[in-house]
Write a protein that holds these residues in place. Structure first.
Motif, PDB file in Angstrom:
ATOM      1  N   ASP A   1       0.730  -1.244   0.010  1.00  0.00           N
ATOM      2  CA  ASP A   1      -0.043  -0.202   0.086  1.00  0.00           C
ATOM      3  C   ASP A   1       1.111   1.300  -0.114  1.00  0.00           C
ATOM      4  OD1 ASP A   1      -1.939   2.055   0.585  1.00  0.00           O
ATOM      5  OD2 ASP A   1      -1.793   1.547   2.797  1.00  0.00           O
TER       6      ASP A   1
ATOM      7  N   GLU B   1       0.436   4.553   0.472  1.00  0.00           N
ATOM      8  CA  GLU B   1       0.158   5.265   1.772  1.00  0.00           C
ATOM      9  C   GLU B   1       0.423   4.779   2.988  1.00  0.00           C
ATOM     10  OE1 GLU B   1      -3.700   6.765   2.325  1.00  0.00           O
ATOM     11  OE2 GLU B   1      -4.062   7.291   0.125  1.00  0.00           O
TER      12      GLU B   1
ATOM     13  N   ALA C   1       4.434   5.064   2.563  1.00  0.00           N
ATOM     14  CA  ALA C   1       4.660   6.375   2.922  1.00  0.00           C
ATOM     15  C   ALA C   1       4.577   6.972   4.414  1.00  0.00           C
ATOM     16  CB  ALA C   1       3.837   7.557   2.216  1.00  0.00           C
ATOM     17  N   SER C   2       3.515   6.272   5.129  1.00  0.00           N
ATOM     18  CA  SER C   2       3.292   6.793   6.471  1.00  0.00           C
ATOM     19  C   SER C   2       4.546   5.950   7.230  1.00  0.00           C
ATOM     20  CB  SER C   2       2.126   6.094   6.914  1.00  0.00           C
ATOM     21  OG  SER C   2       1.968   6.402   8.241  1.00  0.00           O
TER      22      SER C   2
END
Length: 146
Positions: A6, A8, A11-12
């Motif tokens: 994923d 995101e 990135a998180s």
């Protein structure tokens, strides 16, 4: 990218881990070093070249008064100097001195040594060190694409 990853989530996780690393490195005191505002002002002056105190304050988004105090401390230590603006003799611009550039270099070297000690403390396997080495250029490319 794999369908299982994923973007995101990646990135998180990257943001959280890198923020933690940077915060921790900045928190560890370095003897005789620069304060965070001093380092920020010197780094900007070194990268951007001569500028006014108010211009530098706008660039780093702090008040002119706070920047003035920081620059005053740097001038007293001989790390920045004031010069007449070659384009407008009424204005004064600030520049980094050779001593200021050396102070920045010393701070960077001290932080590099701090991270190197952590990497060689026995907490990381040789495979993990190789993974971290391989990740460095990817992180650099990621920063350039933001």
């Amino acid at each position: 990218m794999s369908a299982d990853l994923d973007p995101e989530g990646v990135a998180s996780a990257l943001l959280a881990s890198l923020s933690g690393l940077v915060r921790r490195v900045r928190q560890v005191p370095i003897d005789g070093g620069l304060t965070m505002p001093e380092r920020t002002a010197l780094s900007r002056l070194d990268r951007s070249g001569p500028t006014t105190s108010s211009g530098l304050a706008r660039e780093v988004q702090i008040t002119a008064q706070a920047m003035g105090a920081t620059l005053s401390a740097l001038r007293v230590r001989g790390l920045v100097e004031r010069r007449s603006d070659p384009n407008d003799g009424r204005r004064v611009v600030l520049t980094v001195t050779d001593a200021g550039r050396q102070a920045l270099k010393d701070k960077r070297n001290a932080r590099t040594e701090l991270i190197a000690r952590a990497l060689t403390s026995g907490s990381f396997t040789p495979t993990e060190l190789e993974q971290l080495a391989a990740a460095a250029p990817l992180l650099e490319r990621l920063s350039q694409n933001i």
